[in-house]
Design an enzyme around this catalytic site. Structure first.
Site, PDB file in Angstrom:
ATOM      1  N   GLY A  27       0.901  -1.243   0.018  1.00  0.00           N
ATOM      2  CA  GLY A  27      -0.040   0.221   0.022  1.00  0.00           C
ATOM      3  C   GLY A  27       0.748   1.212   0.015  1.00  0.00           C
ATOM      4  O   GLY A  27       2.151   1.074   0.093  1.00  0.00           O
ATOM      5  N   ASP A  84      -6.160  -0.617   6.741  1.00  0.00           N
ATOM      6  CA  ASP A  84      -7.296   0.206   6.327  1.00  0.00           C
ATOM      7  C   ASP A  84      -8.119   1.032   7.300  1.00  0.00           C
ATOM      8  O   ASP A  84      -8.823   2.128   7.122  1.00  0.00           O
ATOM      9  CB  ASP A  84      -8.131  -0.458   5.438  1.00  0.00           C
ATOM     10  CG  ASP A  84      -7.354  -1.109   4.157  1.00  0.00           C
ATOM     11  OD1 ASP A  84      -6.706  -0.006   3.603  1.00  0.00           O
ATOM     12  OD2 ASP A  84      -7.290  -2.170   3.961  1.00  0.00           O
ATOM     13  N   GLY A  95      -6.722  -5.061   3.327  1.00  0.00           N
ATOM     14  CA  GLY A  95      -6.853  -5.913   2.007  1.00  0.00           C
ATOM     15  C   GLY A  95      -7.257  -4.984   1.165  1.00  0.00           C
ATOM     16  O   GLY A  95      -7.810  -5.408  -0.115  1.00  0.00           O
ATOM     17  N   GLU A 103      -0.309 -10.963   3.509  1.00  0.00           N
ATOM     18  CA  GLU A 103      -0.177  -9.710   4.709  1.00  0.00           C
ATOM     19  C   GLU A 103      -0.373 -10.701   5.843  1.00  0.00           C
ATOM     20  O   GLU A 103       0.432 -10.702   6.863  1.00  0.00           O
ATOM     21  CB  GLU A 103      -0.884  -8.639   4.507  1.00  0.00           C
ATOM     22  CG  GLU A 103      -0.359  -7.810   3.394  1.00  0.00           C
ATOM     23  CD  GLU A 103      -1.556  -6.653   3.112  1.00  0.00           C
ATOM     24  OE1 GLU A 103      -1.259  -5.772   2.599  1.00  0.00           O
ATOM     25  OE2 GLU A 103      -3.001  -6.633   3.784  1.00  0.00           O
TER      26      GLU A 103
HETATM   27  C1  A5P Z   1      -3.188  -4.075   1.322  1.00  0.00           C
HETATM   28  O1  A5P Z   1      -3.778  -5.163   1.017  1.00  0.00           O
HETATM   29  C2  A5P Z   1      -3.766  -3.280   2.375  1.00  0.00           C
HETATM   30  O2  A5P Z   1      -4.142  -4.313   3.840  1.00  0.00           O
HETATM   31  C3  A5P Z   1      -3.097  -2.241   3.075  1.00  0.00           C
HETATM   32  O3  A5P Z   1      -2.075  -2.273   4.006  1.00  0.00           O
HETATM   33  C4  A5P Z   1      -3.991  -0.870   2.855  1.00  0.00           C
HETATM   34  O4  A5P Z   1      -4.752  -0.782   1.939  1.00  0.00           O
HETATM   35  C5  A5P Z   1      -3.443   0.375   3.423  1.00  0.00           C
HETATM   36  O5  A5P Z   1      -2.997   1.134   2.269  1.00  0.00           O
HETATM   37  P1  A5P Z   1      -2.631   2.427   2.097  1.00  0.00           P
HETATM   38  O6  A5P Z   1      -1.424   2.906   3.035  1.00  0.00           O
HETATM   39  O7  A5P Z   1      -2.526   2.885   0.871  1.00  0.00           O
HETATM   40  O8  A5P Z   1      -3.730   3.338   2.835  1.00  0.00           O
END
Ligand code: A5P
Length: 224
Positions: A27, A84, A95, A103
């Site tokens: 992310g 998130d 996710g 993860e």
């Molecule tokens: C990825 O699959 C997610 O679990 C991320 O950790 C989550 O979407 C956080 O993303 P941002 O840092 O871009 O908000």
């Protein structure tokens, strides 16, 4: 905001010690961590990393962080990722980036799990964002029906072209709209994971050792 994510990236990268095996999250916030970690590696820090997504692996490789495969690891010293939404008991929804399965596996095997989030994501109860679950493709309609029977409105995640989103693991994602704030995360997780076809949920329970919360003042609050 990027400057908050940058601060969080720096602060979390500073927790990595020499010779650590590091789990890389996924992310935009995790990307700042990966960039800060790469800077420390340029200055002599020696680490090996395992990535939770192809995107994070690509970024790390571009920045000359040594990547190893899941089959090469028997321990992870530290896992650092974004999230998130996080509740006051450190339960999380993850996710939205589509990488929840790897993860969760990495977080589960790590000695120390650090999550880095902007303050807006820290809530008393999990509710504001959709809850993603990763499901097997071949029975996706049957699986959706069983999920909806639990009382959720679920939607298949689509990619930018409007096709079904396919995860790094070649599965689909169902995004569940929550009808009320989650009171019992464990029960929600168990009800979903017990449906055949559901591979993993984006509810992360007891998988966080520390949350670093960044705000516009540039202060970082630490919850553990
Ligand atoms: C990825 O699959 C997610 O679990 C991320 O950790 C989550 O979407 C956080 O993303 P941002 O840092 O871009 O908000």
């Amino acid at each position: 905001m990027d400057f908050i994510k940058e601060k969080l990236g720096e602060a979390s990268a500073n927790l990595v010690q020499d010779n650590f095996i590091v789990g890389l999250g996924t992310g935009s916030t995790a990307n700042f961590f990966i960039k800060s970690l790469a800077k420390r590696c340029q200055k002599g820090l020696n680490v090996k990393a395992v990535a939770s997504s192809l995107a994070s692996e690509k970024l790390a490789k571009e920045l000359n962080i040594q990547i190893i495969d899941f089959v090469e690891i028997d321990k992870i010293d530290i896992y650092i990722d974004g999230a998130d939404e996080v509740d006051f008991e450190m339960n999380m929804i993850k996710g939205l980036g589509g990488a929840l399965l790897k993860e969760k596996i990495l977080a589960n095997f790590s000695k120390k799990r650090i999550f880095i989030i902007e303050k807006r994501k820290y809530k008393e109860r999990l509710f504001s964002c959709k809850l993603p679950i990763e499901i097997t493709p071949f029975a996706h309609l049957l699986t959706k029906r069983l999920v909806d029977n639990l009382g959720y409105n679920s939607e298949f995640r689509k990619d930018q072209k409007g096709n079904l989103f396919i995860t790094d693991n070649k599965n689909y994602i169902l995004d569940l709209t929550l009808k009320h704030p989650i009171e019992d995360s464990r029960k929600v997780n168990e009800d979903l994971i017990s449906i055949p076809g559901v591979l993993e949920t984006g509810l992360f329970i007891e998988l966080a050792d520390q949350i670093l919360i960044g705000s516009e003042s540039s202060q970082i609050e630490i919850i553990d």
